[in-house]
Design a protein around this motif. Structure first.
Motif, PDB file in Angstrom:
ATOM      1  N   VAL A  74     -81.270  14.194  79.273  1.00  0.00           N
ATOM      2  CA  VAL A  74     -82.066  13.299  78.443  1.00  0.00           C
ATOM      3  C   VAL A  74     -83.330  12.866  79.185  1.00  0.00           C
ATOM      4  CG1 VAL A  74     -82.097  11.110  77.178  1.00  0.00           C
ATOM      5  CG2 VAL A  74     -80.031  12.514  77.194  1.00  0.00           C
ATOM      6  N   VAL A  75     -83.218  12.672  80.496  1.00  0.00           N
ATOM      7  CA  VAL A  75     -84.408  12.391  81.305  1.00  0.00           C
ATOM      8  C   VAL A  75     -85.423  13.509  81.133  1.00  0.00           C
ATOM      9  CG1 VAL A  75     -85.295  12.215  83.665  1.00  0.00           C
ATOM     10  CG2 VAL A  75     -83.246  10.952  83.016  1.00  0.00           C
ATOM     11  N   GLY A  76     -84.967  14.761  81.214  1.00  0.00           N
ATOM     12  CA  GLY A  76     -85.858  15.905  81.045  1.00  0.00           C
ATOM     13  C   GLY A  76     -86.412  16.010  79.641  1.00  0.00           C
ATOM     14  N   VAL A  77     -85.572  15.754  78.643  1.00  0.00           N
ATOM     15  CA  VAL A  77     -86.018  15.787  77.243  1.00  0.00           C
ATOM     16  C   VAL A  77     -87.137  14.784  77.024  1.00  0.00           C
ATOM     17  CG1 VAL A  77     -85.349  15.188  74.877  1.00  0.00           C
ATOM     18  CG2 VAL A  77     -83.875  16.669  76.250  1.00  0.00           C
ATOM     19  N   ALA A  78     -86.925  13.542  77.456  1.00  0.00           N
ATOM     20  CA  ALA A  78     -87.932  12.500  77.265  1.00  0.00           C
ATOM     21  C   ALA A  78     -89.209  12.820  78.016  1.00  0.00           C
ATOM     22  CB  ALA A  78     -87.370  11.157  77.739  1.00  0.00           C
ATOM     23  N   ASN A  79     -89.081  13.317  79.219  1.00  0.00           N
ATOM     24  CA  ASN A  79     -90.228  13.664  80.046  1.00  0.00           C
ATOM     25  C   ASN A  79     -91.105  14.702  79.351  1.00  0.00           C
ATOM     26  OD1 ASN A  79     -91.439  15.474  82.424  1.00  0.00           O
ATOM     27  ND2 ASN A  79     -91.070  13.423  83.245  1.00  0.00           N
ATOM     28  N   VAL A  97     -91.706   5.452  70.512  1.00  0.00           N
ATOM     29  CA  VAL A  97     -90.724   5.226  69.443  1.00  0.00           C
ATOM     30  C   VAL A  97     -89.958   6.509  69.141  1.00  0.00           C
ATOM     31  CG1 VAL A  97     -90.440   4.685  66.992  1.00  0.00           C
ATOM     32  CG2 VAL A  97     -91.978   3.306  68.396  1.00  0.00           C
ATOM     33  N   ILE A  98     -90.676   7.624  69.032  1.00  0.00           N
ATOM     34  CA  ILE A  98     -90.034   8.910  68.719  1.00  0.00           C
ATOM     35  C   ILE A  98     -89.060   9.313  69.825  1.00  0.00           C
ATOM     36  CG2 ILE A  98     -90.454  11.392  68.461  1.00  0.00           C
ATOM     37  CD1 ILE A  98     -93.066  10.661  67.031  1.00  0.00           C
ATOM     38  N   VAL A  99     -89.516   9.216  71.066  1.00  0.00           N
ATOM     39  CA  VAL A  99     -88.663   9.591  72.200  1.00  0.00           C
ATOM     40  C   VAL A  99     -87.443   8.670  72.282  1.00  0.00           C
ATOM     41  CG1 VAL A  99     -88.536   9.727  74.717  1.00  0.00           C
ATOM     42  CG2 VAL A  99     -90.527  10.636  73.520  1.00  0.00           C
ATOM     43  N   SER A 100     -87.642   7.393  72.045  1.00  0.00           N
ATOM     44  CA  SER A 100     -86.529   6.442  72.094  1.00  0.00           C
ATOM     45  C   SER A 100     -85.487   6.752  71.028  1.00  0.00           C
ATOM     46  CB  SER A 100     -87.045   5.011  71.919  1.00  0.00           C
ATOM     47  OG  SER A 100     -87.903   4.648  72.974  1.00  0.00           O
ATOM     48  N   LEU A 101     -85.947   7.012  69.803  1.00  0.00           N
ATOM     49  CA  LEU A 101     -85.021   7.325  68.718  1.00  0.00           C
ATOM     50  C   LEU A 101     -84.263   8.621  68.998  1.00  0.00           C
ATOM     51  CD1 LEU A 101     -87.181   6.379  65.592  1.00  0.00           C
ATOM     52  CD2 LEU A 101     -85.207   5.149  66.513  1.00  0.00           C
ATOM     53  N   LEU A 102     -84.970   9.599  69.549  1.00  0.00           N
ATOM     54  CA  LEU A 102     -84.323  10.863  69.901  1.00  0.00           C
ATOM     55  C   LEU A 102     -83.231  10.642  70.940  1.00  0.00           C
ATOM     56  CD1 LEU A 102     -84.200  13.963  69.746  1.00  0.00           C
ATOM     57  CD2 LEU A 102     -86.031  14.039  71.467  1.00  0.00           C
ATOM     58  N   ALA A 103     -83.541   9.853  71.965  1.00  0.00           N
ATOM     59  CA  ALA A 103     -82.568   9.584  73.027  1.00  0.00           C
ATOM     60  C   ALA A 103     -81.396   8.751  72.515  1.00  0.00           C
ATOM     61  CB  ALA A 103     -83.255   8.864  74.183  1.00  0.00           C
ATOM     62  N   LEU A 104     -81.685   7.767  71.681  1.00  0.00           N
ATOM     63  CA  LEU A 104     -80.614   6.967  71.086  1.00  0.00           C
ATOM     64  C   LEU A 104     -79.682   7.848  70.253  1.00  0.00           C
ATOM     65  CD1 LEU A 104     -82.674   3.838  69.969  1.00  0.00           C
ATOM     66  CD2 LEU A 104     -80.804   3.816  71.625  1.00  0.00           C
ATOM     67  N   GLY A 105     -80.271   8.807  69.526  1.00  0.00           N
ATOM     68  CA  GLY A 105     -79.464   9.710  68.716  1.00  0.00           C
ATOM     69  C   GLY A 105     -78.577  10.613  69.563  1.00  0.00           C
ATOM     70  N   ALA A 226     -82.005   6.516  79.944  1.00  0.00           N
ATOM     71  CA  ALA A 226     -82.318   7.810  80.542  1.00  0.00           C
ATOM     72  C   ALA A 226     -83.698   8.271  80.090  1.00  0.00           C
ATOM     73  CB  ALA A 226     -81.258   8.840  80.149  1.00  0.00           C
ATOM     74  N   ALA A 227     -83.997   8.065  78.805  1.00  0.00           N
ATOM     75  CA  ALA A 227     -85.312   8.431  78.285  1.00  0.00           C
ATOM     76  C   ALA A 227     -86.411   7.578  78.914  1.00  0.00           C
ATOM     77  CB  ALA A 227     -85.333   8.270  76.763  1.00  0.00           C
ATOM     78  N   LEU A 228     -86.135   6.300  79.088  1.00  0.00           N
ATOM     79  CA  LEU A 228     -87.114   5.418  79.729  1.00  0.00           C
ATOM     80  C   LEU A 228     -87.411   5.901  81.149  1.00  0.00           C
ATOM     81  CD1 LEU A 228     -88.824   2.857  79.627  1.00  0.00           C
ATOM     82  CD2 LEU A 228     -86.808   1.557  80.355  1.00  0.00           C
ATOM     83  N   ALA A 229     -86.370   6.315  81.869  1.00  0.00           N
ATOM     84  CA  ALA A 229     -86.575   6.865  83.212  1.00  0.00           C
ATOM     85  C   ALA A 229     -87.406   8.140  83.152  1.00  0.00           C
ATOM     86  CB  ALA A 229     -85.225   7.152  83.873  1.00  0.00           C
ATOM     87  N   GLY A 230     -87.171   8.965  82.132  1.00  0.00           N
ATOM     88  CA  GLY A 230     -87.947  10.197  81.986  1.00  0.00           C
ATOM     89  C   GLY A 230     -89.421   9.927  81.770  1.00  0.00           C
ATOM     90  N   ILE A 231     -89.727   8.913  80.974  1.00  0.00           N
ATOM     91  CA  ILE A 231     -91.129   8.555  80.731  1.00  0.00           C
ATOM     92  C   ILE A 231     -91.768   7.999  82.002  1.00  0.00           C
ATOM     93  CG2 ILE A 231     -92.632   6.959  79.468  1.00  0.00           C
ATOM     94  CD1 ILE A 231     -90.683   7.213  77.099  1.00  0.00           C
ATOM     95  N   LEU A 232     -91.030   7.148  82.710  1.00  0.00           N
ATOM     96  CA  LEU A 232     -91.552   6.587  83.963  1.00  0.00           C
ATOM     97  C   LEU A 232     -91.784   7.689  85.000  1.00  0.00           C
ATOM     98  CD1 LEU A 232     -89.319   3.391  84.240  1.00  0.00           C
ATOM     99  CD2 LEU A 232     -91.738   3.488  83.601  1.00  0.00           C
ATOM    100  N   LEU A 233     -90.874   8.657  85.046  1.00  0.00           N
ATOM    101  CA  LEU A 233     -91.044   9.773  85.977  1.00  0.00           C
ATOM    102  C   LEU A 233     -92.239  10.640  85.597  1.00  0.00           C
ATOM    103  CD1 LEU A 233     -87.309  10.767  86.495  1.00  0.00           C
ATOM    104  CD2 LEU A 233     -88.895  10.064  88.301  1.00  0.00           C
ATOM    105  N   LEU A 234     -92.570  10.697  84.322  1.00  0.00           N
ATOM    106  CA  LEU A 234     -93.765  11.410  83.887  1.00  0.00           C
ATOM    107  C   LEU A 234     -95.006  10.754  84.479  1.00  0.00           C
ATOM    108  CD1 LEU A 234     -95.112  13.583  82.087  1.00  0.00           C
ATOM    109  CD2 LEU A 234     -95.054  11.914  80.213  1.00  0.00           C
TER     110      LEU A 234
END
Length: 322
Positions: A74-79, A97-105, A226-234
Motif C-alpha cells: 500500500v505504501v508503494g501504491v500510494a507513492n 482524497v483519491i489515494v486515501s479512499l483507495l488505501a482505505l478500500g 500506509a498510504a500516508l507514509a507512501g505520500i510522505l516518502l514521495l
C-alpha cells in the motif's frame, strides 16, 4: 532465573525499549565520529517518524490479534498513484482524497475477508497487497512518473526546519500523532474493543462487539496510514518508486515487537511502537556506520527480534476465533 527476566521484560517493555534508544545512541557517539551531530540526529528523527507513521496500522492490527503484510504494498501504491496523478496536473488535495479512499478500500477488504471468511490475515493481506501493487504497476507500465508538491518535500526534508526548531514539521507532527493514537486506544470505545477482541475474541462477542466490523475498520485505518507514509516518502525521495515500501514489511512488525506489543494480541501501546521505530533506525545507522553490509544489518535485526519475542511474545496461543 529465566522466568524472572521474562517477567521483568513483560512488566517494563516500554522502559526497556526506551533504554535501548539511549544505550544505542551513547554507543554510536562513542564508536562513530559525527554520530552525535545535529544532522545525524535530525536524519534519524525523520526516518524514525516515517517508520512510525507506517506502523500506526500495524500496531492497531496486532493489538486486535491480526497482522498486516499489505503495508509495504500500500505504501508503494500510494507513492506511485500520488506521483502519477499529481504529475498529470491534478490538484494535490484531490490526489490525497483519491489515494486515501483507495488505501482505505484495500485495508477494509483485508479486514472483511479475514474476519468475514475466517481466512488468516497473513495470507489475505499478502495476497491483496500484491494484487493492488501489481495493478498499479500495470496502470503505469512499470515506469511511474511525477513527484510530490514542494510543501510535502519541505515537510519531510532532513535539512528542513520548523520556525526555531532544528527539524522539519514531520517530527513534531508525529508527536501529535502519538498523542492522538494513545487517546483513541485508551479513551474511546473503539480502542477498548481492539484490546477486548485481541485478548479474548469469544468473550468479546458476549460484550456485543462486532468482530467483522471492527476488523474491517482497523485494517482500513492501517491502509490509510500506509498510504500516508507512501505520500510522505514521495516527498522525501523526490520521485515515485513502486518498491519504496519494501523495507517496511519487516520494519513495521519489528517496531511493534520492540515496543512491547504482544504478537498474539490484546496488549501493547503505540508509544512503544514509536520508540521501537527509533530503536530500529538507530541500529541501522549504528551498524552501517560501523561498516556492516545491508545483509548483516538485516540478520542482526532479525536476531534481536527473536530474542525479544522469546522474552515477551509467548504469553498464550495466537487467537484463532476471529
Amino acid at each position: 532465573m529465566m522466568q524472572t527476566v521474562t517477567t521483568a521484560f513483560k512488566r517494563n517493555r516500554l522502559y526497556g525499549a526506551l533504554l535501548m534508544v539511549v544505550i544505542l545512541h551513547l554507543t554510536g557517539i562513542a564508536l562513530i565520529d559525527g554520530y552525535g551531530s545535529i544532522f545525524t540526529l535530525r536524519s534519524m528523527l525523520v526516518l524514525s517518524a516515517l517508520l512510525a507513521v507506517a506502523s500506526v496500522g500495524q500496531t492497531l492490527v496486532i493489538i486486535l490479534g491480526g497482522i498486516d503484510l499489505s503495508i509495504p504494498f500500500v505504501v508503494g501504491v500510494a507513492n506511485v498513484v500520488a506521483a502519477q496523478l499529481y504529475g498529470d496536473g491534478m490538484d494535490f488535495a484531490l490526489v490525497f482524497v483519491i489515494v486515501s479512499l483507495l488505501a482505505l478500500g484495500i485495508g477494509a477488504l483485508n479486514g472483511l475477508i479475514s474476519a468475514g471468511l475466517g481466512v488468516h490475515p497473513l495470507i489475505v493481506t499478502l495476497g491483496v497487497g500484491t494484487v493492488a501493487l501489481g495493478a498499479v504497476q500495470q496502470w503505469t507500465g512499470g515506469f511511474p512518473s511525477g513527484s510530490a508538491p514542494q510543501f510535502i518535500s519541505d515537510f519531510v526534508s532532513i535539512g528542513g526546519t520548523l520556525g526555531p526548531l532544528p527539524f522539519p514539521g514531520l517530527v513534531p507532527a508525529v508527536f501529535v500523532l502519538i498523542a492522538l493514537v494513545v487517546l483513541v486506544l485508551r479513551r474511546t470505545t473503539f480502542g477498548r474493543q481492539l484490546y477486548a477482541l485481541g485478548s479474548n475474541p469469544s468473550a468479546a462477542r458476549y460484550a456485543l462487539i462486532r468482530p467483522v466490523f471492527t476488523w474491517t475498520v482497523t485494517f482500513a485505518i492501517s491502509g490509510f496510514f500506509a498510504a500516508l507514509a507512501g505520500i510522505l516518502l514521495l516527498g522525501f525521495s523526490g520521485s515515485a518508486y513502486a518498491g519504496v515500501g519494501e523495507p517496511y514489511l519487516f520494519q513495521t512488525i519489528a517496531a511493534v515487537v520492540i515496543g512491547g506489543t504482544a504478537l498474539v494480541g490484546g496488549s501493547g501501546s503505540y508509544v512503544g511502537t514509536a520508540i521501537g521505530a527509533a530503536v530500529l533506525i538507530e541500529v541501522n545507522t549504528l551498524l552501517i556506520g560501523l561498516g556492516f553490509n545491508p545483509s548483516a544489518v538485516q540478520a542482526g535485526l532479525g536476531l534481536g527480534i527473536l530474542v525479544l519475542v522469546s522474552l515477551y511474545g509467548r504469553e498464550r496461543t495466537v487467537a484463532q476465533d476471529i
